[in-house]
Design a protein around this motif. Structure first.
Motif, mmCIF file in Angstrom:
data_model
loop_
_atom_site.group_PDB
_atom_site.id
_atom_site.type_symbol
_atom_site.label_atom_id
_atom_site.label_comp_id
_atom_site.label_asym_id
_atom_site.label_seq_id
_atom_site.Cartn_x
_atom_site.Cartn_y
_atom_site.Cartn_z
ATOM 1 N N LEU A 574 -49.741 33.209 -7.467
ATOM 2 C CA LEU A 574 -48.553 33.865 -6.925
ATOM 3 C C LEU A 574 -48.785 34.356 -5.502
ATOM 4 N N ARG A 578 -44.968 31.108 -4.382
ATOM 5 C CA ARG A 578 -44.159 31.580 -5.503
ATOM 6 C C ARG A 578 -43.925 30.408 -6.451
ATOM 7 N N CYS A 579 -44.710 30.384 -7.496
ATOM 8 C CA CYS A 579 -44.720 29.273 -8.447
ATOM 9 C C CYS A 579 -43.978 29.706 -9.709
ATOM 10 N N ALA A 580 -42.884 29.008 -10.040
ATOM 11 C CA ALA A 580 -42.075 29.392 -11.202
ATOM 12 C C ALA A 580 -42.897 29.362 -12.483
ATOM 13 N N LYS A 605 -37.872 36.209 -12.646
ATOM 14 C CA LYS A 605 -38.403 35.718 -11.372
ATOM 15 C C LYS A 605 -38.559 34.201 -11.412
ATOM 16 N N ALA A 606 -39.053 33.681 -12.550
ATOM 17 C CA ALA A 606 -39.227 32.234 -12.679
ATOM 18 C C ALA A 606 -37.888 31.514 -12.589
ATOM 19 N N ARG A 608 -35.166 32.533 -11.140
ATOM 20 C CA ARG A 608 -34.596 32.595 -9.801
ATOM 21 C C ARG A 608 -35.166 31.491 -8.917
ATOM 22 N N LEU A 609 -36.427 31.123 -9.173
ATOM 23 C CA LEU A 609 -37.032 30.026 -8.415
ATOM 24 C C LEU A 609 -36.597 28.666 -8.947
ATOM 25 N N SER A 610 -36.433 28.555 -10.258
ATOM 26 C CA SER A 610 -36.024 27.299 -10.889
ATOM 27 C C SER A 610 -35.254 27.627 -12.155
ATOM 28 N N ASN A 611 -33.914 27.470 -12.082
ATOM 29 C CA ASN A 611 -33.099 27.875 -13.227
ATOM 30 C C ASN A 611 -33.252 26.957 -14.431
ATOM 31 N N GLU A 613 -36.417 26.195 -15.550
ATOM 32 C CA GLU A 613 -37.795 26.380 -15.999
ATOM 33 C C GLU A 613 -37.800 26.580 -17.516
#
Length: 640
Positions: A574, A578-580, A605-606, A608-611, A613
Motif C-alpha cells: 500500500l 494503492r492496490c485494490a 477502499k478496495a 473505490r479503486l476497483s468496483n 474487486e
C-alpha cells in the motif's frame, strides 16, 4: 429529590446500612470503600452529593475534599462529612471552609442523617439522565422494570433489556408496514400481548421477535435522544414473550454517535480537559461488545500516550465526536480520568484478542530475521518433493564431487534459463514423464541430511536451487499453470534476445502464484510468489499476493512470524501503490479476527479503486449478512 449519591465509607456494615436506607428513599448509591474508589467515581461524573468519611484507606477524606475544591466542574459539589475521629467545633469549622454542607459525628441518628442529605439537595427533584441510569443499572446488573415517559415498561435482567410492554407496539407495526390497519382493529384488542399476533396468524414468530427487538432499540434510542426521564423498580417479573434482548453498551454507543454533532467539546474540555484518561479493567470486558467506527478506533491509539483529554481531542478531526466518544467511555466505566498520568489497568480475566484496536503495521525493517528453523520450515515442502517416495533419495557415493561444489554448479546452471531449459526440455518436445525423470535426477542429491549440513552463502544458494527446481516442477506439472507460463514465455514484450531476464521470471512466478491461489493451492502459491518477490521486491501486487498466500497457507496457521510478515507485505504494497487487492486481503484478515468495522473500511477502499474487486464484494456481503443476522437476534445473548 432522587439523587445519585457517592457514599465513601470504609466500615462495611455502616456502608451497607446507609446504602439500603438511601435506596429506600429513591436515591441511587455509588458505594466506595476507599479513597481511590471515591476519586474514580467522582471523575466518572454524574454525582449529585458526596457522603464522605474523613478517615478512608488509601487517600484520606481531607485530601479528597481538597481535590474536589480545586477541580473544575466538581468544586461546587455538596459534601456531607461523617466522622468518628475528628470531633469538635474546630474540625467542623475547618470543614465548613472547605465547602462542607453538613458535619456529622458518629454515631448519628437516622433523622440527623436524613436532614443532612436533604439540606444538600435542591428542593425540586432532578432525576438522573437516562444514559446515567442505564449505565448504573448495567453496572449493578440490576433486575427489574424500567418505565419510560411514554409508559413503555422494559424488563431488565442483570442490567440488560430483555423484553417490554407498550401500547405503541401495534401502531409501530402498522406504521412500518408489517401489519394492516384493518387487521389491527379486527384481531388485536387493547392490551393484547404481542404473542396474539402469532396466534391470530398475522405475523411469524421470527418476524415478531425481530420487530420487537427493533422497536425496543428504537424506543430506548428515542428516549435517550429526547433526554427523557425514567423510573426503575427493582424485582423480577415474568417478561412478555417473545424475548428480544438488546445490548446496552452497543445501544449507548450508537446513541453517543448519533448525538455527537450536538455534543459541546468546548464545555467538556472546560470541565475535564486537563485530566489524563487511563483504561480500566472494564475497558477490556466491554470493548469486544462494541463495533466501533474507524475514527473511534484511531482515537483509542492515543489513550496510552500520557496525553491530557484536551490533547487527545485536539488530535482528532471532529472534536465534538472525539469528546462525545471519550464521554461515552468514561460513562461506561471503560476509562477513568486522573489529575496525573496513571498506568492503564489490564484485563482481569483471560482474553485471547481485542477486536477494537488499530491495524497493526509491521515495517519491513522490523520483521524478524529468518532463523535456521524458519529456513527448514520454508523448504521442508520442497525437500519432501526432492526425497520423493521411499528409497528415491540414495546417499551420495564416494565418486561424487563435493556437495558444496555441486550446489555452486547447480546455482550457476539455473541462471538465465526458463523452466523448460532447467530440465533440458523444450515446449515442442515436452512430456510429463520426461519432466518427472529430469526433476528427480537433479534433486536426488539434495537429501534432507545433506541440505542441513550446509551453512552461510552455500546454504542460501542451496535453498534457492531447491526452491527453483520445485517451482519449475510444480508449474510445468500443472496443466493450467503450464498454459499460463507458456503464454508469458511466448510473449515478445519481455525478455532480451529470447532469453529470460529477471523481469520475465518475476512475471512468470507472479502469474504462476496467482494460478495456484485460484486453485487454492496455497503452499505452491507461496513458493512461486516468494520467488517473484525475491526478483522484484518493489512490485505492489506481488507483495499483496504473497501476503495472501502466506496467510492462507495452512502450514502457517498460528505462526506469529508469518502473520507479521503478511502485515509487513501488505503495508509495503500500500505504500508503493494503492492496490485494490491489498485492501481486500487486509480486510479479510481483519474480518477473520472479528473486527468488522475496520474490515468494512478496507473493503470500501478496495471498491473505490476497483468496483469489481471480487474479494471486497464478498467481504461486504458477509458483513451485511452478519448485520442482518444480528438484527434478527439470531446471535444475540444476554450479557452476563
Amino acid at each position: 429529590m432522587t439523587a445519585r449519591i457517592l457514599l465513601a465509607e470504609d466500615n462495611q456494615r455502616l456502608r451497607e446500612m446507609l446504602q439500603t436506607f438511601l435506596a429506600s428513599q429513591g436515591h441511587q448509591v455509588v458505594a466506595a470503600p476507599d479513597g481511590h474508589s471515591a476519586l474514580a467515581a467522582l471523575e466518572r461524573g454524574g454525582i449529585d452529593l458526596v457522603l464522605l468519611d474523613l478517615k478512608l484507606p488509601g487517600i484520606g477524606g481531607v485530601e479528597i475534599l481538597k481535590k474536589l475544591r480545586t477541580t473544575p466542574g466538581l468544586s461546587a459539589l455538596p459534601v456531607v462529612v461523617m466522622t468518628g475521629v475528628y470531633r469538635g467545633a474546630g474540625y467542623a469549622a475547618a470543614a465548613e471552609k472547605l465547602g462542607v454542607k453538613a458535619y456529622l459525628e458518629k454515631p448519628f441518628s437516622r433523622e440527623a442523617f436524613l436532614e443532612a442529605v436533604r439540606s444538600c439537595l435542591p428542593e425540586q427533584p432532578a432525576e438522573p439522565e437516562l444514559a446515567d441510569l442505564l449505565v448504573e443499572l448495567h453496572n449493578s446488573r440490576a433486575t427489574g422494570t424500567l418505565e419510560l415517559a411514554d409508559a413503555t415498561r422494559i424488563t431488565l435482567v442483570q442490567g440488560e433489556p430483555l423484553s417490554f410492554v407498550s401500547r405503541e407496539f401495534f401502531n409501530y407495526l402498522v406504521a412500518t408496514g408489517h401489519l394492516g390497519a384493518a387487521d389491527r382493529e379486527k384481531f388485536l384488542p387493547d392490551g393484547a400481548p404481542r404473542l396474539t399476533l402469532i396466534e391470530a396468524g398475522l405475523i411469524s414468530y421470527e418476524e415478531l421477535a425481530e420487530q420487537s427487538r427493533l422497536f425496543l432499540s428504537k424506543r430506548l434510542s428515542d428516549a435517550l435522544e429526547a433526554g427523557q426521564k425514567a423510573r426503575f423498580t427493582k424485582g423480577f417479573k415474568p417478561p412478555e414473550l417473545p424475548l428480544c434482548p438488546v445490548s446496552l453498551p452497543r445501544l449507548l454507543y450508537q446513541a453517543s454517535r448519533s448525538s455527537a454533532s450536538r455534543f459541546s467539546s468546548a464545555d467538556y474540555l472546560a470541565r475535564l480537559g486537563q485530566l489524563f484518561p487511563a483504561k480500566t479493567s472494564h475497558y477490556f470486558r466491554r470493548s469486544n461488545l462494541l463495533t466501533l467506527g474507524r475514527d473511534d478506533i484511531d482515537l483509542l491509539e492515543l489513550l496510552s500516550s500520557g496525553r491530557r483529554v484536551e490533547e487527545i481531542v485536539a488530535a482528532c478531526a471532529d472534536r465534538n465526536a472525539a469528546a462525545s466518544f471519550l464521554n461515552f467511555l468514561v460513562r461506561l466505566g471503560m476509562l477513568d480520568l486522573h489529575t496525573v498520568p496513571v498506568a492503564d489497568q489490564g484485563p482481569d480475566f483471560p482474553q485471547k484478542r481485542l477486536f477494537n484496536r488499530p491495524i497493526e503495521e509491521v515495517r519491513e525493517a522490523d520483521a524478524a530475521p529468518l532463523s535456521f528453523e524458519d529456513l527448514v520450515d520454508e523448504v521442508s515442502g520442497s525437500v519432501e518433493l526432492v526425497v520423493g517416495e521411499e528409497g528415491m533419495a540414495a546417499p551420495l557415493s564416494s565418486h561424487e564431487i563435493d556437495f558444496e561444489q555441486e550446489v555452486q554448479r547447480d546455482f550457476a546452471a539455473i541462471q538465465d534459463k526458463n523452466y523448460y531449459e532447467i530440465f533440458g526440455l523444450t515446449q515442442g518436445a515436452f512430456s510429463f514423464n520426461a519432466l518427472k525423470e529430469a526433476y528427480f535426477s537433479k534433486t536426488r542429491q539434495y537429501s534432507a541430511e545433506k541440505f542441513m549440513e550446509l551453512s552461510g552463502a552455500t546454504l542460501s544458494r542451496a535453498q534457492d536451487v531447491l526452491s527453483h527446481y520445485a517451482n519449475a516442477y510444480n508449474t510445468l506439472s500443472n496443466v493450467v499453470a503450464k498454459e499460463r507460463y507458456d503464454e508469458i514465455l511466448n510473449a515478445n514484450s519481455v525478455g532480451v534476445g529470447g532469453q529470460r531476464d529477471d523481469e520475465l521470471q518475476a512475471r512468470i512466478q507472479f502469474q504462476s502464484g496467482k494460478v495456484f491461489i485460484d486453485m487454492e493451492d496455497y503452499p505452491n502459491a507461496e513458493r512461486a510468489l516468494q520467488d517473484a518477490y525475491t526478483l522484484d521486491p518493489q512490485d505492489a501486487p506481488t507483495c499483496a499476493f504473497l501476503a495472501w498466500a502466506i496467510y492462507k497457507n495452512p502450514a502457517n496457521a498460528g505462526s506469529r512470524a508469518s502473520l507479521d510478515k503478511c502485515r509487513m507485505l501488505l503495508s509495503k504494497s500500500l505504500q508503493m501503490g494503492r492496490c485494490a487487492e491489498a485492501f481486500s486481503f487486509r480486510g479479510w484478515m481483519l474480518l477473520d479476527e472479528g473486527r468488522d468495522g475496520l474490515a468494512e473500511s478496507e473493503f470500501q477502499k478496495a471498491l473505490r479503486l476497483s468496483n469489481r474487486e471480487r474479494l471486497a464484494q464478498a467481504g461486504m456481503r458477509l458483513i451485511n449478512e452478519r448485520r442482518e443476522a444480528e438484527k434478527k437476534g439470531l446471535f444475540k445473548r444476554i450479557f452476563g
